[in-house]
Design an enzyme around this catalytic site. Structure first.
Site, PDB file in Angstrom:
ATOM      1  N   ASP A   1       7.549   3.104  -5.012  1.00  0.00           N
ATOM      2  CA  ASP A   1       8.172   1.798  -4.823  1.00  0.00           C
ATOM      3  C   ASP A   1       8.756   1.238  -6.115  1.00  0.00           C
ATOM      4  O   ASP A   1       8.539   1.788  -7.201  1.00  0.00           O
ATOM      5  CB  ASP A   1       7.158   0.805  -4.224  1.00  0.00           C
ATOM      6  CG  ASP A   1       5.752   0.959  -4.823  1.00  0.00           C
ATOM      7  OD1 ASP A   1       5.626   1.461  -5.949  1.00  0.00           O
ATOM      8  OD2 ASP A   1       4.786   0.578  -4.160  1.00  0.00           O
TER       9      ASP A   1
ATOM     10  N   ASN B   1      -5.629  -5.868   0.114  1.00  0.00           N
ATOM     11  CA  ASN B   1      -5.487  -6.092   1.557  1.00  0.00           C
ATOM     12  C   ASN B   1      -5.214  -4.787   2.310  1.00  0.00           C
ATOM     13  O   ASN B   1      -4.792  -4.815   3.462  1.00  0.00           O
ATOM     14  CB  ASN B   1      -4.351  -7.101   1.806  1.00  0.00           C
ATOM     15  CG  ASN B   1      -3.014  -6.616   1.232  1.00  0.00           C
ATOM     16  OD1 ASN B   1      -2.944  -5.532   0.635  1.00  0.00           O
ATOM     17  ND2 ASN B   1      -1.970  -7.389   1.415  1.00  0.00           N
TER      18      ASN B   1
ATOM     19  N   HIS C   1      -2.926  -2.540   1.518  1.00  0.00           N
ATOM     20  CA  HIS C   1      -1.554  -2.028   1.485  1.00  0.00           C
ATOM     21  C   HIS C   1      -1.481  -0.693   0.747  1.00  0.00           C
ATOM     22  O   HIS C   1      -2.264  -0.414  -0.166  1.00  0.00           O
ATOM     23  CB  HIS C   1      -0.533  -3.057   0.952  1.00  0.00           C
ATOM     24  CG  HIS C   1      -0.585  -3.315  -0.520  1.00  0.00           C
ATOM     25  ND1 HIS C   1      -0.621  -4.585  -1.048  1.00  0.00           N
ATOM     26  CD2 HIS C   1      -0.575  -2.485  -1.598  1.00  0.00           C
ATOM     27  CE1 HIS C   1      -0.631  -4.506  -2.367  1.00  0.00           C
ATOM     28  NE2 HIS C   1      -0.611  -3.238  -2.731  1.00  0.00           N
TER      29      HIS C   1
ATOM     30  N   GLU D   1       2.806  -3.752   3.587  1.00  0.00           N
ATOM     31  CA  GLU D   1       1.825  -4.824   3.680  1.00  0.00           C
ATOM     32  C   GLU D   1       1.194  -4.890   5.069  1.00  0.00           C
ATOM     33  O   GLU D   1       1.810  -4.485   6.062  1.00  0.00           O
ATOM     34  CB  GLU D   1       2.506  -6.168   3.385  1.00  0.00           C
ATOM     35  CG  GLU D   1       3.019  -6.294   1.946  1.00  0.00           C
ATOM     36  CD  GLU D   1       1.911  -6.599   0.926  1.00  0.00           C
ATOM     37  OE1 GLU D   1       0.738  -6.261   1.163  1.00  0.00           O
ATOM     38  OE2 GLU D   1       2.252  -7.184  -0.117  1.00  0.00           O
TER      39      GLU D   1
END
Ligand code: F6R
Length: 245
Positions: free
Chosen positions: A67, A135, A137, A142
């Site tokens: 990314d 979380n 991800h 996400e």
């Protein structure tokens, strides 16, 4: 999915660096999927040491990163291109022309399509290295009611912006969008290796290794469907999630 529990985070990094070096020695022109963030830094340090000691040769290796932030150029010290250069590529004998980090400037949609092409070019990754968000991800996919399979633009959650604010001067400086590989791109890699440490990762790792649920609310749980996924955690994190080897 295989879970490896190590004595310490340093040991986690040694195990993963040896896995990567072993693959490169076996297949000198292999394709590596690489990650950024705090987690892989000591893994990259060990690979640099091994390269300098003549134990691994990166001259034919190809890499594609997961990314890149939108809106900052590769020369910005918080861009993932800059991160990869300074934490790994500048210190090993890799040909930078064989490394790809998505362009975070200009036409983001076109840059995401270019990332998708690079994911497939010359075959999928032999090994994809992963960290995991607090979380759950993976890359910047996400937690949501749906996940996207291909490279795309993602709006970062408040939790991710909070977690990444430590790298920036001010929280407002953290980009709010990123170009990321999709979950299908990551699942296409022949082998995926995920490293995690620290108690902030407990809820995400619990969902990944302690139950049988696959949910888009914890994207890492998709890795349960991969035929060669390896999760490497230290005993502190394993203990905190109640995992026994
Ligand atoms: C980075 C990436 C992210 C990180 C995750 C964990 O390329 O894709 O998913 O792996 O945010 O970051 P750290 O390692 O800083 O806890």
């Amino acid at each position: 999915m295989k879970v490896i529990v190590t004595a310490s985070y340093d040991e986690t990094c040694r195990v993963i660096a040896e896995m990567i070096a072993g693959l490169v020695n076996e297949k000198p022109d292999c394709k590596l999927g690489l990650a950024t963030g705090g987690t892989p830094v000591p893994i990259y340090k060990k690979l640099i040491e091994m390269n300098k000691a003549g134990k691994v040769d990166f001259s034919k290796v190809r890499t594609v990163n997961l990314d890149e932030y939108c809106g900052i150029p590769g020369t910005h010290d918080q861009s993932y291109r800059y991160f990869m250069n300074t934490n790994l590529f500048d210190h090993i004998n890799i040909d930078k022309a064989n490394t790809f980090v998505a362009n975070g400037m200009g036409d983001f949609e076109a840059n995401a399509r270019e990332l998708e092409e690079k994911v497939r070019e010359g075959g999928v990754a032999d090994l994809q290295l992963l960290g995991i968000g607090n979380n759950g991800h993976i890359a910047f996919n996400e937690a949501s009611d749906h996940l996207i399979s291909v490279a795309h633009i993602e709006h970062l959650t408040e939790s991710t912006i909070d977690a990444n604010a430590r790298f920036f001067e001010k929280r407002e400086d953290v980009p709010t969008m990123a170009i990321t590989m999709g979950m299908g791109d990551i699942m296409a890699a022949k082998k995926v290796v995920l490293a995690a440490t620290g108690l902030a990762k407990v809820p995400a790792i619990k969902g990944l290794i302690m139950d049988d649920v696959i949910t888009t609310q914890n994207p890492s749980t998709m890795l349960k469907m991969h035929s060669d996924a390896v999760i490497v955690i230290d005993k502190e994190l394993a203990g905190a999630v109640g995992y026994q080897a």
